[in-house]
Design a protein around this motif. Structure first.
Motif, PDB file in Angstrom:
ATOM      1  N   ILE A 117      18.889 -17.420   9.520  1.00 38.78           N
ATOM      2  CA  ILE A 117      18.665 -16.555   8.363  1.00 38.78           C
ATOM      3  C   ILE A 117      17.259 -15.957   8.410  1.00 38.78           C
ATOM      4  CG2 ILE A 117      18.489 -16.535   5.844  1.00 38.78           C
ATOM      5  CD1 ILE A 117      21.364 -16.969   6.831  1.00 38.78           C
ATOM      6  N   GLU A 131      26.708 -10.949   1.682  1.00 43.65           N
ATOM      7  CA  GLU A 131      26.344  -9.936   2.672  1.00 43.65           C
ATOM      8  C   GLU A 131      26.844  -8.597   2.141  1.00 43.65           C
ATOM      9  OE1 GLU A 131      26.809 -10.951   6.823  1.00 43.65           O
ATOM     10  OE2 GLU A 131      27.297 -13.015   6.290  1.00 43.65           O
ATOM     11  N   PHE A 186      21.100 -23.761  10.289  1.00 46.67           N
ATOM     12  CA  PHE A 186      21.506 -22.726   9.345  1.00 46.67           C
ATOM     13  C   PHE A 186      20.351 -21.783   9.021  1.00 46.67           C
ATOM     14  CE2 PHE A 186      21.602 -21.856   4.621  1.00 46.67           C
ATOM     15  CZ  PHE A 186      22.379 -20.718   4.704  1.00 46.67           C
ATOM     16  N   ARG A 222      27.898 -13.798   8.581  1.00 48.89           N
ATOM     17  CA  ARG A 222      26.700 -14.508   9.046  1.00 48.89           C
ATOM     18  C   ARG A 222      26.343 -15.719   8.201  1.00 48.89           C
ATOM     19  NH1 ARG A 222      26.558  -9.418   9.538  1.00 48.89           N
ATOM     20  NH2 ARG A 222      25.829  -8.372  11.441  1.00 48.89           N
ATOM     21  N   THR A 223      26.809 -15.718   6.956  1.00 52.88           N
ATOM     22  CA  THR A 223      26.338 -16.730   6.009  1.00 52.88           C
ATOM     23  C   THR A 223      27.526 -17.446   5.365  1.00 52.88           C
ATOM     24  OG1 THR A 223      26.310 -15.038   4.309  1.00 52.88           O
ATOM     25  CG2 THR A 223      24.233 -15.471   5.415  1.00 52.88           C
ATOM     26  N   PRO A 224      27.264 -18.610   4.805  1.00 55.59           N
ATOM     27  CA  PRO A 224      28.339 -19.316   4.090  1.00 55.59           C
ATOM     28  C   PRO A 224      28.659 -18.598   2.775  1.00 55.59           C
ATOM     29  CG  PRO A 224      26.394 -20.733   4.401  1.00 55.59           C
ATOM     30  CD  PRO A 224      25.996 -19.355   4.791  1.00 55.59           C
ATOM     31  N   GLY A 270      22.300  -7.781  -0.126  1.00 52.43           N
ATOM     32  CA  GLY A 270      22.633  -9.143  -0.500  1.00 52.43           C
ATOM     33  C   GLY A 270      21.538 -10.141  -0.194  1.00 52.43           C
TER      34      GLY A 270
END
Lengths: 389, 389, 389, 389
Positions: free
Chosen positions: C22, A325, C18, A318-320, C326
């Motif tokens: 989130i 995660e 982005f 889901r994230t860079p 995380g």
């Protein structure tokens, strides 16, 4: 059918339960699923209080699963739950799963799929009969770098696979906690609720699943030795297994719940002719690739070379890179892929291959077979036991 | 007898040999030993050239070990070598060791002590008969934090020991290098030079030694499975063993020389009722202590809490914390303790307990027994084989 | 007011953005918040399409924030949004935040709070006037071990604090990506959209916030040097700062977006008389404690010594040790604490101290002041610049 | 001149001294150097007792350096020392070094080369005049992976260098140990013995040397802030510096001896357009390479891709990968290269380029200049001070 959130019911998972809360976070996370009803506890008061805490309407806060499945099946199609999540102790997976499918509900089942291999096979027959979808939450296969590892093996990056080491060490059963009021410990060490095996059933199955998932190789023979380390315990709390896989690969599986000081240390290493990989669940965003004659590489989830990572890894991130995660996202990936596949089914659309990549009934059957074969091998004086299903 | 450096002779270890050079560095490091003579190769030219490179006088550069032992034994006492170091391939340990002791020389022998268990027992008898000193270079027991680990176990820091995992992974035999001009690979995979077992003899023995050294527990039963992974190889290059130890502890031992990408990954974990320890040879200055109900601790060699480390750890550390010592220093510790003990003996002084802490003939016998028991278990269809000496 | 989920509206955050995605995951995760409306893009088509993807009803899919705030304020109290989340670029935070508060909505604002220090002060005045709640998403203070670190410092575990090193290294702006179609890069390097500073505004502020949050000490003087490393860029993409804190502590802050190969490497070290701590965002479940005269300790989120961790750490952990949480969970903690506090407020209940532990308008003001002071120092030839607000 | 071991004399380094013992191990290790004489202490008894412990003959155990240099210079050429190693406190480097060179002896000097920049320049003049060899023991440049790092930078692996972070953290001066009988602390914090700067002179110089050595770039401007953190101390025990290098690179240097809990944490990171490198002295056998758009790589000393490592790295490695070498081997590499170069000189042979790669008088001059410039910058209110020599 219009585009909408999927509706989930839950069986088990009342307040203070561990895994039910995890399932809800996993289901909530991506905004594709909403919890609409629950039979959250066999204790009526707990069921009702838990329903309130979860903002469920009173009329959909049920006090047993039969009632819920019946009531929901009578609701109009645009209101009733789409699927039911079963997060009860192991012995109570089968009955609600069968009944749910009999009433047309898709199912999510916490691992292990059932109490015995035979039950697992009945669930498979029922699924085949009904055409419903089933998700078995073997969480660890939801991590993007686990998927990347599998894809690297599959495309031959390491050459022929020779060696698989997998281990799963915990320390939380180092004392006889089941006699000290620890409810988790109590049912998990009770053969009537947990099944034939304690440690190997609870966590050894995860390790075996991961080994087969990443390597693409099935276990063919095993040599198991289980231990009851803590005096007074009714099931194994530790063990180790020598493994033989298809294609002449060999390996070991260690699982323990008495390695004091360990948390949830699932770790796997796979080696082929050209190199190997190493992944550890506690730092899941790093996949180490080792090479016979080149420097090791550190692959990172979401790394800035995504275009060269597999579709499976990218889709489940889901994230860079550098925005870690974890376990809940891996769990969420199972739900997300299940939900995407189910939405596609409901909308008569073609699911993408990466959506269909979630564990199901076949994984459940192998999990139960693993337990039965391990227990059989442990009781045998022969070195090697054939893995039979 | 005056206070002076000890005089060392060397058998084997000519230029291009691996372990001979290591022994010389280890012996040189602390300025207590000087190399005075050598029979460095069975190839005359190599022997002479190697002697020159090592600044040996021509008249003490011998071309075979018999010649050297005889010639040195005739030199005046204040000139002749005190001890001889044997760094030939395995099959050529026994003869020079016996002859050296017969002529009154103390001996240092590269591991394994001999080619067979029977030879090892003869060496023990000879040592008992002569009263000479014998160092067997099980290097890994020379690390200060390995000693600290042993002391922590011994004083009960972890409670009763339950579990021992030890592993030793290398990748350098992933290909059939013995046929590609790799001299190291050639003799180590040749049963005539190496012995009954390849991987388990070469590195499995180190792992077993470390497990017993740290835990203080002896292996009592084992269940071994060895593999010849690389086609065309004559000895095992991989294997895994289920272990039973004294006092109901259990464990596993994995050793492989075909885990491609691994270097020299010897690693041990030991768990007791209260916690466990983890040590990895590749980062040897850190010893991780894990606890059932407290945060893990990171013990460092030379750490600024030295006063609370054991005498054994402190004595075997040359530098303050953060100045990493490594393999050569661990090796040097064996020589240093052997030299200190030998000097004490020569001077009729009482050695300190920490000086006497170096591996000797009993370790050699257990090493040979390990190999024989592992090979027997591997050939057996029974799950468990009793460990016999 | 009945117990119910909180209703969230969102400004910005359309598909492909982005940080909006989130925020939604963070808000969804714990099942306390539901997204009910959005003005998700200033591009009408994107706004509508994004609304569909998020299952928003058409009549609550707005195409600009003014419309949304007005329309929602006219809905019945039991239907209209409770709070609005603003995830637009920096220059577009202030106007919607002011308007939202003017219409009685609580606000969540993505960091930085505003475009200038002056705007930040107006927001503070508005909040004071209206009594509404404001969450500023300084994500990194949401991690449980960051809170544990703060509590350890606060209770004096390290003695008087002497030294603070904080750094935040990224590599994603190593090239002139803003000219290559990278939308994130484009607005973040544009002084009209991002503000006076690039790198220091975007990530240096996070680092400064973390340093003050954990140490409990405010920056009093600084000496900054900013660089535009990539030719053609309009704002700083790199810099370093010498820091002076209250109570004679000193430190450094490094921030860079051109350290090629780094992902999101925020890291902090704090040292006092007796020891220090180290925490790195990329492996956030480990907090290392170093001690002057004892072995270092490794504290783990959810570790099995929870009873000795602070309430703040425990409250912000969802899973037991070894089940890694995380970035999204840290972000979720901000939402969860904001939501718990807001629910308490709506229900006239007393919030717990750990619920109120989320960043707000004062953090926003310090963030803007940090940017202004850093830019001033960078332009000055004097070594030290007083930190003024 | 025949092929033989080099003969070393030592000034300082009596029993209980720290660095003298290190020099002896480094010199001994490779069997190329033997200690033949010493003026090991200004305390006569200590000098004599230390000589005995080191097995020196009585007639070459001197009690002051003048006596030793004179006596040795009168010995026959085939007996007298070849070079002298000076391991006294900083203020006592210059006089023996000058006298030794005046009498034709090569010199090894513990860092810093002298007490002042002016002395350093006189040593340079003397070396130029005499043509003798001089080794300055900037240990950290002796590590193979430091050399590999330098070679990677030199050949452009990272593109143009932009950023250099170097830090050196220790904790051993966290208390006023110089008043508690710690002899090391006493002279190092005494401006009469140590020089103008404490922490920056002692360890900051190592960090600066490493930064210039690896990057190949010289510091051109700096902005330093030094602190005396521990009350009562006479010299700085902590500080940080903003750096400007040639070619527009920038960086930071942090050095501290009051970061409680740190051991000897020298660490460097260098970034260019395409990626960066990271090396930490405490785990010196790993060099991490990070890349803008590829997975990071872990280079290992002695790794099985040696053929692709630089000649400089390979030449300075004694063992295969996974057999950790450390601080003593890095130190040994300086001696080994000095010895190889000196032997070549004595034998009128051409030294290899990798032999000549050891620090010398120019490094010594930059070290002294670093100290003087840092102290000047610290006293200045200007942000930037030009680095002058």
């Amino acid at each position: 059918m219009s585009h909408r959130k999927l509706r989930m019911g839950m069986i088990g998972g009342g307040k203070d339960a561990f895994i039910g809360a995890i399932h809800r976070i996993a289901a909530n996370m991506d905004g594709q699923v909403e919890l609409v009803c629950g039979a959250l506890s066999i204790n009526k008061e707990v069921a009702i209080e838990s329903g309130k805490m979860l903002f469920l309407p009173e009329d959909r806060t049920y006090t047993n699963f039969e009632e819920m499945i019946l009531a929901e099946s009578k609701l109009p199609e645009d209101k009733r739950m789409d699927f039911v999540t079963i997060v009860t102790p192991n012995f109570a997976h089968f009955a609600p799963a069968m009944m749910a499918m009999d009433h047309g509900f898709h199912v999510v089942i916490e691992k292990p799929i059932a109490f015995t291999l035979d039950e697992a096979k009945q669930l498979r027959a029922k699924q085949e009969e009904t055409g419903l979808m089933l998700l078995l939450t073997h969480t660890y296969s939801g991590y993007p770098l686990v998927k990347e590892a599998r894809e690297l093996v599959k495309k031959g990056a390491f050459g022929k696979i020779r060696k698989i080491y997998v281990e799963y060490c915990q320390g939380w059963l180092s004392k006889l906690s089941e006699r000290e009021g620890n409810a988790q410990a109590a049912w998990r060490t009770d053969p009537k609720k947990s099944g034939k095996s304690g440690c190997m059933g609870d966590i050894g199955t995860h390790a075996a699943h991961l080994a087969e998932y990443i390597s693409g190789l099935k276990i063919t023979q095993l040599c198991a030795s289980l231990n009851v380390v803590v005096e007074g315990r009714m099931l194994d709390d530790d063990g180790a297994i020598l493994l033989r896989f298809e294609d002449n690969a060999t390996g070991t599986l260690m699982a323990s719940q008495i390695t004091a000081g360990e948390e949830n240390a699932l770790k796997i290493r796979v080696y082929g002719e050209l190199g190997g990989l190493e992944w550890a669940q506690q730092e899941p965003n790093t996949l180490t690739l080792k090479w016979l004659d080149k420097p090791a590489q550190t692959l990172r989830a979401g790394g800035n070379y995504r275009d060269r990572q597999s579709t499976y890894a990218v889709h489940n991130t889901r994230t860079p890179g550098g925005h870690p995660e974890g376990y809940l996202e891996a769990f969420g990936n199972l739900y997300r892929n299940f939900a995407l596949s189910l939405m596609a089914k409901l909308n008569n659309e073609e699911p993408k291959p990466e959506w269909l990549d979630f564990p199901g009934v076949e994984d459940g059957i192998r999990g139960m077979a693993f337990i039965e074969n391990v227990v059989a091998s442990n009781l045998s004086n022969e070195k090697w036991t054939d893995y039979v299903i």
